[in-house]
Design an enzyme around this catalytic site. Structure first.
Site, short mmCIF file in Angstrom:
data_model
loop_
_atom_site.label_atom_id
_atom_site.label_comp_id
_atom_site.label_asym_id
_atom_site.label_seq_id
_atom_site.Cartn_x
_atom_site.Cartn_y
_atom_site.Cartn_z
N HIS A 1 35.98 -17.51 -20.19
CA HIS A 1 36.35 -18.05 -18.88
C HIS A 1 36.77 -16.91 -17.94
O HIS A 1 36.34 -16.84 -16.78
CB HIS A 1 37.50 -19.04 -19.09
CG HIS A 1 38.05 -19.65 -17.84
ND1 HIS A 1 37.88 -20.99 -17.52
CD2 HIS A 1 38.82 -19.14 -16.84
CE1 HIS A 1 38.50 -21.24 -16.37
NE2 HIS A 1 39.08 -20.14 -15.95
N GLU A 2 37.63 -16.00 -18.43
CA GLU A 2 38.12 -14.92 -17.58
C GLU A 2 37.00 -13.93 -17.25
O GLU A 2 36.93 -13.41 -16.12
CB GLU A 2 39.30 -14.20 -18.24
CG GLU A 2 40.51 -15.08 -18.54
CD GLU A 2 41.01 -15.89 -17.35
OE1 GLU A 2 40.85 -15.43 -16.20
OE2 GLU A 2 41.53 -16.99 -17.56
N GLY B 1 45.41 -17.41 -19.04
CA GLY B 1 44.72 -16.19 -18.63
C GLY B 1 44.65 -16.16 -17.11
O GLY B 1 44.79 -17.20 -16.45
N CYS C 1 41.51 -24.46 -14.83
CA CYS C 1 41.50 -23.17 -14.13
C CYS C 1 42.60 -23.19 -13.09
O CYS C 1 42.75 -24.17 -12.35
CB CYS C 1 40.13 -22.96 -13.46
SG CYS C 1 40.03 -21.41 -12.53
N LEU C 2 43.37 -22.11 -13.03
CA LEU C 2 44.48 -22.04 -12.08
C LEU C 2 43.99 -22.05 -10.63
O LEU C 2 44.73 -22.39 -9.72
CB LEU C 2 45.32 -20.78 -12.33
CG LEU C 2 45.95 -20.70 -13.73
CD1 LEU C 2 46.79 -19.43 -13.84
CD2 LEU C 2 46.80 -21.92 -14.04
N GLN D 1 41.71 -13.84 -8.98
CA GLN D 1 42.54 -15.03 -8.77
C GLN D 1 43.85 -14.70 -8.04
O GLN D 1 44.57 -15.61 -7.64
CB GLN D 1 42.84 -15.72 -10.10
CG GLN D 1 41.60 -16.34 -10.74
CD GLN D 1 41.95 -17.10 -12.00
OE1 GLN D 1 42.05 -16.52 -13.06
NE2 GLN D 1 42.18 -18.40 -11.87
N HIS E 1 35.02 -15.24 -14.43
CA HIS E 1 35.67 -14.99 -13.13
C HIS E 1 35.26 -13.63 -12.56
O HIS E 1 34.96 -13.50 -11.38
CB HIS E 1 37.20 -15.00 -13.28
CG HIS E 1 37.82 -16.34 -13.10
ND1 HIS E 1 37.63 -17.11 -11.98
CD2 HIS E 1 38.66 -17.05 -13.91
CE1 HIS E 1 38.31 -18.25 -12.09
NE2 HIS E 1 38.95 -18.23 -13.26
#
Length: 208
Positions: free
Chosen positions: A162-163, A69, A120-121, A74, A166
């Protein structure tokens, strides 16, 4: 049971990469500590070619970074939007995007928390256990402004939560103890070069 759901609806077949990625360009992924990741995103109010192009770029950027995701902040854009291509715990693949998502409140009596590994990216290379509900229901819009509801269990529920975090200006490190947060940042420092080398190789592979 269908093996792929796109925008919350079952489909008979789907390519390995979402078609949006073929139109996209790779953007730089922001990292923990950058301001855009730590403040709430604005609602999307304009639906048109710019939004569609951002979604295309986000899909390709997510695949290059081997993510499940990716939220708009991000890639440095403070809008309430994320894309995903994520399996659930039953191996069903979920692909799509969600604009202005809102997670449905779950009845605390009927939910289970799963304490499983999460990455997480924007914290490249770190993996930590984070408790998340085993089910999530997200309501939002698609890039045309049409309503969408997406339901997830297991790993996909984790992705939706999670997204959405963000977009509220929260990274998963904010859900950790001080000690675990320090551990995650240490992991990221140790693995950062390796992660970026893989991303660079993926850019070559996906654009070749």
């Amino acid at each position: 049971m269908p093996s792929v759901f796109v925008q919350g609806k079952p489909v008979d077949s789907y390519p390995p990469l979402a078609p949006e990625a073929r139109r996209g360009r790779v953007r730089r992924i922001t990292e923990v500590g950058e301001e855009v990741l730590h403040k709430p995103c604005r609602d999307v109010t304009e639906f048109g070619p710019d939004l569609a192009a951002l979604i295309d770029d986000m899909f390709l950027t997510m695949y290059v970074a081997e993510g499940a995701g990716l939220a708009a902040n991000q890639v440095g854009v403070g809008l309430r939007l994320f894309v995903y291509d994520c399996p659930d715990d039953d191996g069903v693949r979920h692909v799509g995007h969600l604009v202005n998502p809102v997670l449905e409140p779950l009845d605390p009596a009927g939910r289970r928390l799963l304490d499983e590994q999460e990455g997480c990216l924007s914290v490249p290379g770190a993996m930590m256990a984070v408790p998340r509900p085993d089910r999530a229901v997200a309501h939002g819009l698609d890039k045309h402004g049409e309503p969408v509801t997406v339901e997830g269990t297991g790993y996909f529920a984790r992705c939706l939560a999670h997204e959405t975090d963000h977009l509220d200006g929260q990274v998963y490190l904010d859900r950790l103890s001080r000690r675990d947060r320090a551990d995650a940042l240490r992991q990221a420092a140790d693995r950062r070069e390796e992660v970026f080398a893989r991303r660079a190789a993926n850019v070559e592979a996906l654009s070749g």
